[in-house]
Design a protein around this motif. Structure first.
Motif, short mmCIF file in Angstrom:
data_model
loop_
_atom_site.label_atom_id
_atom_site.label_comp_id
_atom_site.label_asym_id
_atom_site.label_seq_id
_atom_site.Cartn_x
_atom_site.Cartn_y
_atom_site.Cartn_z
N UNK A 1 8.97 7.26 10.41
CA UNK A 1 8.61 8.01 9.18
C UNK A 1 8.51 6.44 8.59
N UNK A 2 8.44 5.39 8.08
CA UNK A 2 8.46 3.98 7.18
C UNK A 2 7.02 3.66 7.71
N UNK A 3 6.33 3.54 9.60
CA UNK A 3 5.70 3.03 9.44
C UNK A 3 4.32 4.13 9.42
N UNK A 4 4.74 4.88 8.96
CA UNK A 4 3.40 5.88 8.87
C UNK A 4 3.18 5.55 7.02
N UNK B 1 3.52 6.14 20.83
CA UNK B 1 2.85 7.54 20.19
C UNK B 1 2.53 7.96 19.19
N UNK B 2 4.30 7.23 17.81
CA UNK B 2 3.98 6.78 16.94
C UNK B 2 3.55 6.69 16.23
N UNK B 3 2.85 5.26 16.96
CA UNK B 3 1.39 4.77 16.39
C UNK B 3 0.03 5.36 16.76
N UNK B 4 0.59 5.82 17.07
CA UNK B 4 -1.24 6.38 17.63
C UNK B 4 -1.37 7.82 17.11
N UNK B 5 0.00 8.44 17.02
CA UNK B 5 -0.01 9.69 15.72
C UNK B 5 -0.55 9.02 14.59
N UNK B 6 -0.05 8.07 14.01
CA UNK B 6 -0.16 7.28 12.63
C UNK B 6 -2.50 7.65 12.85
N UNK C 1 0.60 -1.68 -0.17
CA UNK C 1 -0.32 -0.17 0.06
C UNK C 1 0.84 1.33 -0.45
N UNK C 2 2.38 0.92 0.33
CA UNK C 2 3.10 2.26 0.42
C UNK C 2 3.15 2.59 -1.39
N UNK D 1 -6.94 -1.89 5.92
CA UNK D 1 -6.34 -2.53 7.10
C UNK D 1 -4.86 -2.46 7.01
N UNK D 2 -4.09 -2.02 6.04
CA UNK D 2 -2.29 -2.67 6.08
C UNK D 2 -1.93 -1.79 7.13
N UNK D 3 -1.22 -2.32 8.07
CA UNK D 3 -0.22 -1.74 9.74
C UNK D 3 0.01 -2.24 10.21
N UNK D 4 0.89 -1.63 10.87
CA UNK D 4 1.63 -2.35 11.85
C UNK D 4 1.87 -1.51 12.86
#
Length: 265
Positions: A85-88, A133-138, A41-42, A67-70
């Motif tokens: 950034x890679x997670x975002x 934190x960064x997961x929640x931010x995404x 999806x990226x 639903x893609x995500x980690x």
């Protein structure tokens, strides 16, 4: 979710970075019931290609399950910028790529117009949580994108947009997460970071949420004439949502009068 769709007798287009992950399932169904498509999806070109393949195979797409995500487990100060950034790129920009193409497809390709976009968000999109934190931010960002899409689509297009916001379910999410060593400043035994790390790394951790039952609920939501924009899923998510609303409302009411001082004369 793919299995639930197929159990109900519907057609599924399953998109994965590694299609071999569902080789056993794919072998049980003919190509007129299950189409498996390689998708990262990226990569925007992959997203467009996946929608094209689905259209060529079946003519229209009624529901997109985005639903893609980690997860990255780390304090904000401990998370390298490139890892965040890679997670975002997946959790937010990947979801945005799919969302844009889904809306376009529902409006311009489907005859008659219409479709349902189901965004898999998280209770972490309601409330920030230690060590994620960064997961929640995404997920906060995806909440904003989803709400805006729901507000922008013309009612005449017959497009529904729903944010599915799960709590804790039994999946491989934790095992597949990126774990970053703790930041030394957050190492006190009674700190929120240490407590949360201990919880998610507990080998005896048992989560109440059943993904198969969740898939059935999500399938039902996709068939609603007027689905909600937000669907907290699981009692944990419901409680988090209630606490967030109560906390926000309390702050608003306590300090509402301060805004009186900001009005122009």
């Amino acid at each position: 979710m793919t299995e639930a769709v197929l159990r109900h007798g519907d057609i599924a287009v399953a998109t994965l970075r590694k299609p071999e992950a569902i080789a056993d399932l794919a072998s049980q169904y003919s190509s007129d019931r299950l189409l498996v498509v390689t998708l990262d999806v990226s990569k925007e070109e992959d997203v467009i290609s996946a929608f094209t393949q689905a259209r060529e195979a079946f003519g229209r797409i009624d529901v997109v399950f985005n639903d893609a995500g980690y997860t990255v487990w780390a304090e904000i100060e401990a998370t390298p910028s490139d890892v965040a950034r890679a997670m975002f790129e997946v959790n937010f920009w990947g979801a945005a790529n799919v969302s844009r193409e889904a809306i376009r497809h529902f409006r311009e390709v489907n005859t008659p117009q219409g479709g349902v976009l189901l965004q898999v968000n998280s209770a972490g999109g309601y409330q920030g949580m230690a060590v994620s934190g960064y997961y929640c931010a995404s997920k906060f960002a995806l909440q904003g994108l989803t709400e805006t899409l729901a507000a922008e689509v013309d009612p005449e297009w017959n497009i529904k947009v729903v944010s599915i916001d799960p709590g804790a379910f039994r999946t491989n999410c934790i095992a597949a997460a990126v774990m970053i060593p703790p930041h030394p400043a957050y190492s006190k035994p009674d700190s929120p970071s240490v407590k949360r790390r201990s919880l998610v790394q507990d080998p005896n951790l048992v989560l109440r949420g059943d993904v198969n039952k969740a898939a059935e609920v999500i399938y039902k939501v996709a068939g609603l004439d007027n689905p909600p924009v937000h669907l907290p899923l699981g009692h944990g998510a419901v409680e988090i949502a209630k606490k967030k609303v109560a906390s926000l409302l309390a702050d608003v009411e306590k300090y509402a009068s301060w805004s009186d001082e900001t009005e122009a004369d």
